[in-house]
Scaffold this motif. Sequence first.
Motif, mmCIF file in Angstrom:
data_model
loop_
_atom_site.group_PDB
_atom_site.id
_atom_site.type_symbol
_atom_site.label_atom_id
_atom_site.label_comp_id
_atom_site.label_asym_id
_atom_site.label_seq_id
_atom_site.Cartn_x
_atom_site.Cartn_y
_atom_site.Cartn_z
ATOM 1 N N GLN A 38 -3.638 -6.510 -5.829
ATOM 2 C CA GLN A 38 -2.965 -6.032 -4.624
ATOM 3 C C GLN A 38 -1.598 -5.445 -4.976
ATOM 4 O OE1 GLN A 38 -3.519 -8.821 -1.117
ATOM 5 N NE2 GLN A 38 -4.633 -9.896 -2.745
ATOM 6 N N ARG A 39 -0.917 -6.040 -5.928
ATOM 7 C CA ARG A 39 0.363 -5.490 -6.379
ATOM 8 C C ARG A 39 0.158 -4.092 -6.957
ATOM 9 N NH1 ARG A 39 3.786 -10.219 -9.527
ATOM 10 N NH2 ARG A 39 3.854 -11.691 -7.794
ATOM 11 N N TYR A 40 -0.878 -3.930 -7.769
ATOM 12 C CA TYR A 40 -1.143 -2.610 -8.354
ATOM 13 C C TYR A 40 -1.468 -1.583 -7.278
ATOM 14 C CZ TYR A 40 -1.181 -4.961 -12.884
ATOM 15 O OH TYR A 40 -0.840 -5.695 -13.984
ATOM 16 N N ALA A 41 -2.186 -1.996 -6.244
ATOM 17 C CA ALA A 41 -2.481 -1.078 -5.137
ATOM 18 C C ALA A 41 -1.192 -0.676 -4.425
ATOM 19 C CB ALA A 41 -3.474 -1.725 -4.169
ATOM 20 N N PHE A 42 -0.286 -1.632 -4.207
ATOM 21 C CA PHE A 42 0.997 -1.289 -3.590
ATOM 22 C C PHE A 42 1.812 -0.361 -4.495
ATOM 23 C CE2 PHE A 42 0.808 -5.069 -0.617
ATOM 24 C CZ PHE A 42 0.830 -4.305 0.541
ATOM 25 N N MET A 43 1.745 -0.576 -5.802
ATOM 26 C CA MET A 43 2.446 0.319 -6.727
ATOM 27 C C MET A 43 1.880 1.730 -6.656
ATOM 28 S SD MET A 43 2.902 -2.038 -10.106
ATOM 29 C CE MET A 43 3.476 -3.718 -9.971
ATOM 30 N N ALA A 44 0.558 1.844 -6.553
ATOM 31 C CA ALA A 44 -0.075 3.156 -6.446
ATOM 32 C C ALA A 44 0.335 3.838 -5.143
ATOM 33 C CB ALA A 44 -1.596 3.020 -6.542
ATOM 34 N N VAL A 45 0.358 3.097 -4.044
ATOM 35 C CA VAL A 45 0.795 3.652 -2.753
ATOM 36 C C VAL A 45 2.232 4.145 -2.865
ATOM 37 C CG1 VAL A 45 1.435 3.012 -0.384
ATOM 38 C CG2 VAL A 45 -0.797 2.355 -1.286
ATOM 39 N N ALA A 46 3.105 3.338 -3.453
ATOM 40 C CA ALA A 46 4.508 3.710 -3.591
ATOM 41 C C ALA A 46 4.665 4.956 -4.464
ATOM 42 C CB ALA A 46 5.313 2.546 -4.173
ATOM 43 N N ALA A 47 3.881 5.045 -5.532
ATOM 44 C CA ALA A 47 3.962 6.213 -6.416
ATOM 45 C C ALA A 47 3.544 7.486 -5.680
ATOM 46 C CB ALA A 47 3.094 5.998 -7.651
ATOM 47 N N VAL A 48 2.464 7.418 -4.924
ATOM 48 C CA VAL A 48 2.003 8.576 -4.157
ATOM 49 C C VAL A 48 3.064 8.969 -3.132
ATOM 50 C CG1 VAL A 48 0.308 9.358 -2.442
ATOM 51 C CG2 VAL A 48 -0.452 8.173 -4.504
#
Length: 166
Positions: A38-48
């Motif tokens: 879930q942390r990695y998904a939030f990181m991906a959202v933030a990067a986009v």
Amino acid sequence: MRRLVFLFALLVPVVLLAVAFYMEYVMELEPCPLCWLQRYAFMAVAAVALLALIHNPGDTGGRIYGFFLALFAGAGLGIAGRQLWLQSLPPDQVPACGSSVDYMLEVFPLIDVLAWALKGTGDCARVVWTFLGLSIPGWTAVFFTIILLSGLGVLFGLFRRASSGR
């Protein structure tokens, strides 16, 4: 209006990741494998969202960013849903606890660690913290849902770029 959506989609994960690291390092709550995903998904959202803010694309580019926001938020929502399902299981159906993610990454190939993490472990089924009746994956599911809907709104043109000379 669309830039505000991208700003929101950047700030929410940044704040939530800061809370997650506070919980890990100050409150000493060990994240389970699904928490890490879930942390990695939030990181991906933030990067986009950050790329979208920097790029400030036109309609087509904005829709592409909206698609990726929705994609990563949807993936995070699925992972949070899996953890909520594990937390709802009766104790006799909870999977066994596993090794730490750090250990697994040292010993096994990344693809095996990913497959293992997606299954979840007994660690993922433990509710170690709640706020207003929701556990950590419950709150991440709420925020992933909001970002998913925001990304879909951008994708389908509900949020447009403020008119400029372009």
